[in-house]
Design an enzyme around this catalytic site. Structure first.
Site, PDB file in Angstrom:
ATOM      1  N   ARG A   1      19.340  13.590 118.773  1.00  0.00           N
ATOM      2  CA  ARG A   1      18.652  14.706 119.165  1.00  0.00           C
ATOM      3  C   ARG A   1      17.516  14.886 118.161  1.00  0.00           C
ATOM      4  NH1 ARG A   1      20.264  21.007 119.357  1.00  0.00           N
ATOM      5  NH2 ARG A   1      19.677  21.308 121.415  1.00  0.00           N
ATOM      6  N   ALA A   2      17.073  14.102 117.070  1.00  0.00           N
ATOM      7  CA  ALA A   2      16.093  14.385 116.335  1.00  0.00           C
ATOM      8  C   ALA A   2      14.828  14.352 116.961  1.00  0.00           C
ATOM      9  CB  ALA A   2      16.277  13.570 115.097  1.00  0.00           C
TER      10      ALA A   2
ATOM     11  N   ARG B   1      13.993  15.707 119.921  1.00  0.00           N
ATOM     12  CA  ARG B   1      13.241  16.343 121.021  1.00  0.00           C
ATOM     13  C   ARG B   1      12.266  17.303 120.434  1.00  0.00           C
ATOM     14  NH1 ARG B   1      16.242  22.013 120.748  1.00  0.00           N
ATOM     15  NH2 ARG B   1      16.552  22.160 118.885  1.00  0.00           N
TER      16      ARG B   1
ATOM     17  N   CYS C   1       4.841  42.251  89.582  1.00  0.00           N
ATOM     18  CA  CYS C   1       6.332  41.542  89.603  1.00  0.00           C
ATOM     19  C   CYS C   1       7.499  42.029  88.791  1.00  0.00           C
ATOM     20  CB  CYS C   1       6.233  39.982  89.177  1.00  0.00           C
ATOM     21  SG  CYS C   1       7.972  39.305  89.048  1.00  0.00           S
TER      22      CYS C   1
ATOM     23  N   CYS D   1       8.955  39.818  86.051  1.00  0.00           N
ATOM     24  CA  CYS D   1       7.952  39.192  84.642  1.00  0.00           C
ATOM     25  C   CYS D   1       8.374  40.092  83.679  1.00  0.00           C
ATOM     26  CB  CYS D   1       6.610  39.275  85.260  1.00  0.00           C
ATOM     27  SG  CYS D   1       5.968  37.846  86.043  1.00  0.00           S
TER      28      CYS D   1
ATOM     29  N   ASP E   1      19.586  46.495  90.799  1.00  0.00           N
ATOM     30  CA  ASP E   1      19.544  47.735  90.929  1.00  0.00           C
ATOM     31  C   ASP E   1      19.902  48.328  92.582  1.00  0.00           C
ATOM     32  OD1 ASP E   1      18.064  47.893  88.444  1.00  0.00           O
ATOM     33  OD2 ASP E   1      16.416  47.262  89.370  1.00  0.00           O
TER      34      ASP E   1
ATOM     35  N   HIS F   1       6.289  33.232  85.761  1.00  0.00           N
ATOM     36  CA  HIS F   1       6.345  33.588  87.194  1.00  0.00           C
ATOM     37  C   HIS F   1       6.100  32.297  88.208  1.00  0.00           C
ATOM     38  CE1 HIS F   1       5.817  36.524  90.599  1.00  0.00           C
ATOM     39  NE2 HIS F   1       4.931  35.949  91.019  1.00  0.00           N
TER      40      HIS F   1
ATOM     41  N   ASN G   1      18.826  32.327  96.205  1.00  0.00           N
ATOM     42  CA  ASN G   1      18.212  32.319  97.419  1.00  0.00           C
ATOM     43  C   ASN G   1      16.744  31.776  96.908  1.00  0.00           C
ATOM     44  OD1 ASN G   1      20.409  33.105  99.077  1.00  0.00           O
ATOM     45  ND2 ASN G   1      19.877  35.307  98.511  1.00  0.00           N
TER      46      ASN G   1
ATOM     47  N   GLY H   1      15.355  34.623 102.837  1.00  0.00           N
ATOM     48  CA  GLY H   1      15.132  36.445 102.352  1.00  0.00           C
ATOM     49  C   GLY H   1      15.078  36.711 100.885  1.00  0.00           C
TER      50      GLY H   1
ATOM     51  N   SER I   1      12.707  37.668  98.132  1.00  0.00           N
ATOM     52  CA  SER I   1      11.485  38.712  98.307  1.00  0.00           C
ATOM     53  C   SER I   1      10.601  38.381  97.166  1.00  0.00           C
ATOM     54  CB  SER I   1      11.679  39.869  98.354  1.00  0.00           C
ATOM     55  OG  SER I   1      12.789  40.316  97.281  1.00  0.00           O
TER      56      SER I   1
ATOM     57  N   HIS J   1       9.302  34.885  91.815  1.00  0.00           N
ATOM     58  CA  HIS J   1       9.561  34.566  90.333  1.00  0.00           C
ATOM     59  C   HIS J   1      10.841  33.742  90.034  1.00  0.00           C
ATOM     60  CE1 HIS J   1       9.065  35.859  85.942  1.00  0.00           C
ATOM     61  NE2 HIS J   1      10.174  35.289  85.992  1.00  0.00           N
TER      62      HIS J   1
ATOM     63  N   HIS K   1      14.574  33.092  89.920  1.00  0.00           N
ATOM     64  CA  HIS K   1      15.667  33.997  89.455  1.00  0.00           C
ATOM     65  C   HIS K   1      16.684  33.419  90.647  1.00  0.00           C
ATOM     66  CE1 HIS K   1      14.255  36.172  93.046  1.00  0.00           C
ATOM     67  NE2 HIS K   1      15.305  36.850  93.238  1.00  0.00           N
TER      68      HIS K   1
ATOM     69  N   GLN L   1      21.187  34.685  91.379  1.00  0.00           N
ATOM     70  CA  GLN L   1      21.914  36.168  91.375  1.00  0.00           C
ATOM     71  C   GLN L   1      23.294  35.730  90.993  1.00  0.00           C
ATOM     72  OE1 GLN L   1      21.454  39.042  94.224  1.00  0.00           O
ATOM     73  NE2 GLN L   1      19.789  37.993  95.450  1.00  0.00           N
TER      74      GLN L   1
ATOM     75  N   HIS M   1      26.701  23.816  95.835  1.00  0.00           N
ATOM     76  CA  HIS M   1      26.263  23.383  97.272  1.00  0.00           C
ATOM     77  C   HIS M   1      24.740  23.844  97.508  1.00  0.00           C
ATOM     78  CE1 HIS M   1      30.260  23.084  99.214  1.00  0.00           C
ATOM     79  NE2 HIS M   1      30.588  24.053  98.394  1.00  0.00           N
TER      80      HIS M   1
ATOM     81  N   TYR N   1      25.065  28.365 120.199  1.00  0.00           N
ATOM     82  CA  TYR N   1      26.142  27.610 119.933  1.00  0.00           C
ATOM     83  C   TYR N   1      26.781  27.693 118.690  1.00  0.00           C
ATOM     84  CZ  TYR N   1      29.222  23.714 120.459  1.00  0.00           C
ATOM     85  OH  TYR N   1      30.448  22.867 120.301  1.00  0.00           O
ATOM     86  N   GLU N   2      25.798  27.467 117.702  1.00  0.00           N
ATOM     87  CA  GLU N   2      26.377  27.556 116.232  1.00  0.00           C
ATOM     88  C   GLU N   2      27.286  28.608 115.839  1.00  0.00           C
ATOM     89  OE1 GLU N   2      23.495  26.673 117.351  1.00  0.00           O
ATOM     90  OE2 GLU N   2      23.188  24.517 116.579  1.00  0.00           O
TER      91      GLU N   2
HETATM   92  O1  LIG Z   1      17.412  26.000 123.014  1.00  0.00           O
HETATM   93  P1  LIG Z   1      17.283  24.839 122.190  1.00  0.00           P
HETATM   94  O2  LIG Z   1      15.811  24.458 122.081  1.00  0.00           O
HETATM   95  O3  LIG Z   1      18.396  23.755 122.708  1.00  0.00           O
HETATM   96  O4  LIG Z   1      17.985  25.010 120.759  1.00  0.00           O
HETATM   97  C1  LIG Z   1      18.306  26.238 120.220  1.00  0.00           C
HETATM   98  O5  LIG Z   1      19.717  26.512 120.218  1.00  0.00           O
HETATM   99  C2  LIG Z   1      20.601  25.418 119.883  1.00  0.00           C
HETATM  100  C3  LIG Z   1      21.881  25.997 120.337  1.00  0.00           C
HETATM  101  O6  LIG Z   1      22.322  27.253 119.720  1.00  0.00           O
HETATM  102  C4  LIG Z   1      20.431  24.984 118.432  1.00  0.00           C
HETATM  103  O7  LIG Z   1      21.172  23.968 118.257  1.00  0.00           O
HETATM  104  C5  LIG Z   1      19.037  24.664 118.276  1.00  0.00           C
HETATM  105  O8  LIG Z   1      18.856  24.701 116.670  1.00  0.00           O
HETATM  106  C6  LIG Z   1      18.283  26.105 118.704  1.00  0.00           C
HETATM  107  O9  LIG Z   1      16.747  25.717 118.136  1.00  0.00           O
HETATM  108  O1  LIG Z   2      18.014  38.970  96.872  1.00  0.00           O
HETATM  109  P1  LIG Z   2      18.422  40.432  97.639  1.00  0.00           P
HETATM  110  O2  LIG Z   2      17.435  40.917  97.880  1.00  0.00           O
HETATM  111  O3  LIG Z   2      19.481  41.021  97.054  1.00  0.00           O
HETATM  112  O4  LIG Z   2      19.144  39.926  99.119  1.00  0.00           O
HETATM  113  C1  LIG Z   2      19.148  38.767  99.522  1.00  0.00           C
HETATM  114  O5  LIG Z   2      20.278  38.247  99.239  1.00  0.00           O
HETATM  115  C2  LIG Z   2      21.637  38.691  99.338  1.00  0.00           C
HETATM  116  C3  LIG Z   2      22.697  37.837  98.844  1.00  0.00           C
HETATM  117  O6  LIG Z   2      22.797  36.510  99.710  1.00  0.00           O
HETATM  118  C4  LIG Z   2      21.588  39.083 100.875  1.00  0.00           C
HETATM  119  O7  LIG Z   2      22.803  39.889 101.194  1.00  0.00           O
HETATM  120  C5  LIG Z   2      20.423  39.680 101.545  1.00  0.00           C
HETATM  121  O8  LIG Z   2      20.593  39.709 102.949  1.00  0.00           O
HETATM  122  C6  LIG Z   2      19.180  39.098 101.144  1.00  0.00           C
HETATM  123  O9  LIG Z   2      18.093  39.448 101.593  1.00  0.00           O
END
Ligand SMILES: O=P(O)(O)O[C@H]1O[C@H](CO)[C@@H](O)[C@H](O)[C@H]1O
Ligand SMILES: O=P(O)(O)O[C@H]1O[C@H](CO)[C@@H](O)[C@H](O)[C@H]1O
Lengths: 351, 351
Positions: free
Chosen positions: A28-29, A31, A52, A55, A78, A116, A156, A162, A164, A167, A169, A171, A301, A319-320
């Site tokens: 499927r890669a 497509r 920031c 900082c 906070d 930073h 993250n 997500g 923001s 810098h 960091h 959690q 991970h 689907y996922e």
């Molecule tokens: O609508 P598409 O292009 O088939 O693909 C979309 O939905 C699929 C099913 O949820 C996901 O696997 C794909 O990652 C998403 O881009």
């Molecule tokens: O880094 P923040 O602003 O705390 O927040 C971010 O990481 C959190 C932990 O994974 C999530 O719950 C938030 O949805 C995401 O925006």
């Protein structure tokens, strides 16, 4: 009718860590993509950003000043998702459908560097060793608090995830209960250990080293690989070779080896699409509930969302969410691509 | 020490459908947002787009022409995640870590309307009834195929959800195995039914109607509610009042009532942020494995990502991926907001 070819035919793979399947669609890669493109910032960052809130010396949302820190710096979040207040609560067992209980927790932010503009792959090994020491200290300190039974260290990275603030960091969310994913993992690790007297991941790493085709990096103490059951296109795990169950049990050599593999893996990630590669990463290790946990085996991970380029990610959607995770490239192919990428960061070549 | 207040204090809630917990942080909705904003298209769409591969008469990627369809239109996905080929496969039980098996499946696209510019909330009830008839036909036809044991009907709506084409459409992925989430749900439904001789969702709907505070819409045959254990900020479920286990068992009245609640719910969604509200939705119902399944109870999940506005979504990232899902607003508050929104689509007021 043809014989099953795992490199070509749609199939499902089983994840023994959480007892879930993933759907793999190798073909499927190919497509075409007409969907959303991510905006990835290519802006050169300054070493210090006066606006920031991470900082050194700057003011945070709560009005407090960051110190002039020189390596890493940890502070209480906070806007924490949990609070430390002790709550009186009577468990109401009549509620089949409305089961809830208060949760105590502490949430901290770990600045990886005063700079930073530096991310993990661009730091020196000594700086990454310092982050590892900070994680060890936090795991110990938080784990020693009476009501804390689990310490989740994570990062993250990138606005797609997500995050923001660029810098560097991560959690730490520490809490009284085992979070869902950790509990699932613990159940699998425990039943494997009870049966075999070795950890699941010790045996898994051996089997992977023998197979070879999903290994990305190997050094004396750690392996970075694309797990057989990976969900995200370039998902990886760093696993210790020794069955060490928490970061505070690392030897000095193991800490250095971990720092090195972290730098190498994140460098390869950046080199994949010549971009500061977004991901969420995190460490799974022994809970801090005072029990021994010989079944636990340190691992980290990496869940990166990108699929085709710096701007096209994999969408885990319909689907996922309703059915099961699905991937469009085999883990073996992803591992091969990552393995062949250089250890030298693309930015250092440009300069 | 204070008494537990579910509207104020951080807590965990239990989802009995999949046996997982969610972390709820009621106080956290107040935190400021400096992160990524989504780009939401506000472009007026034409009724017919000559470049759209779903519009009537146009050419698809595989070179085939769409018919001049007048209601809904179903075709085989040109880039399906599964294939129909029968694969010879010997189960190798020696593989603890490398467990894989071929999966057969069929994947179809369902165009909801010939009109490029209409979404569910903007359609007439009769048009939505027609979509329901199409789903019924597909569920029957696909379910009758010997190797198909599960039919997943779903919709990805909006570019945030990886949807590459605004032409109103959903998908159906039918396959030989029960997908992970469905299997988890079936296990819970089955053990509840075996114990109580009623379906889990029949009793749950009754309990929710009695409680009242999570109900968004109720009509004679269906309830739309924010589940007690919702993960996404404005997640909802549509549940049939009667313990009907699949869409093909709807009475005529139930089909009409389902069409009405679908229109109302998606209208409220659009009115929330005055935008074409993105979501992934999908139906969970009895597998098509030839067994009776009295434990199954028809329901439809809506997983919308938006949190604060048309452009700020909830990120399910680091802690959520490694630990557990976390939400920043209580399900009761979300239900109240949705309940109070008008049933009249904001666009029809502007015109
Ligand atoms: O609508 P598409 O292009 O088939 O693909 C979309 O939905 C699929 C099913 O949820 C996901 O696997 C794909 O990652 C998403 O881009
Ligand atoms: O880094 P923040 O602003 O705390 O927040 C971010 O990481 C959190 C932990 O994974 C999530 O719950 C938030 O949805 C995401 O925006």
């Amino acid at each position: 009718m043809k014989n099953f070819d795992i490199n070509e035919d749609p199939h499902r793979r089983f994840n023994p860590l959480i007892n879930e399947w993933v759907l793999v669609s190798p073909h499927r890669a190919k497509r075409p993509w007409q969907g959303q493109n991510e905006t990835i910032s290519t802006e050169e960052l300054p070493k210090y950003d006066p606006t920031c809130y991470l900082c050194p010396g700057n003011v945070r949302a709560n009005g407090m000043n960051n110190p002039q820190y020189e390596s890493s710096f940890v502070f209480e979040n906070d806007f924490a998702a949990m609070k430390q207040d002790e709550i009186i609560f009577e468990d109401d067992i009549k509620h089949t459908f409305f089961k809830a209980k208060p949760e105590q927790g502490i949430s901290r932010v770990v600045c990886f560097s005063p700079r930073h503009d530096l991310t993990l792959p661009e730091m020196e090994i000594a700086d990454i060793e310092n982050i590892i020491r900070t994680w060890q200290k936090e795991y110990t300190d938080l784990g020693n608090i009476k009501f804390i039974n689990h310490v989740q260290i994570f990062e993250n990275k990138g606005s797609v995830m997500g995050c923001s603030n660029p810098h560097p960091h991560g959690q730490i969310w520490a809490q009284s209960s085992l979070p869902t994913q950790v509990e699932k993992t613990q159940n699998s690790l425990k039943s494997y250990y009870d049966k075999n007297q070795t950890t699941l991941l010790e045996d898994y790493v051996k089997a992977e080293l023998k197979a070879g085709d999903r290994i990305v990096i190997e050094n004396d103490h750690f392996v970075a690989l694309v797990p057989f059951w990976a969900i995200w296109p370039y998902e990886t795990m760093i696993i210790s070779k020794r069955a060490v169950n928490k970061i505070t049990n690392f030897t000095e050599d193991e800490s250095t080896a971990f720092a090195k593999i972290l730098k190498q893996l994140t460098t390869k990630y950046d080199n994949l699409f010549n971009t500061s590669f977004p991901y969420s990463s995190g460490i799974h290790q022994s809970p801090t509930d005072g029990l021994i946990h010989p079944e636990w085996h340190f691992h980290m991970h990496f869940y990166p969302p990108l699929l085709r380029s710096a701007t096209v990610k994999k969408f885990m959607v319909g689907y996922e969410m309703l059915g099961e995770s699905q991937r469009d490239i085999t883990p073996e192919k992803s591992a091969e691509i990552l393995r062949q990428l250089s250890d030298v960061h693309y930015k250092s070549l440009v300069k």
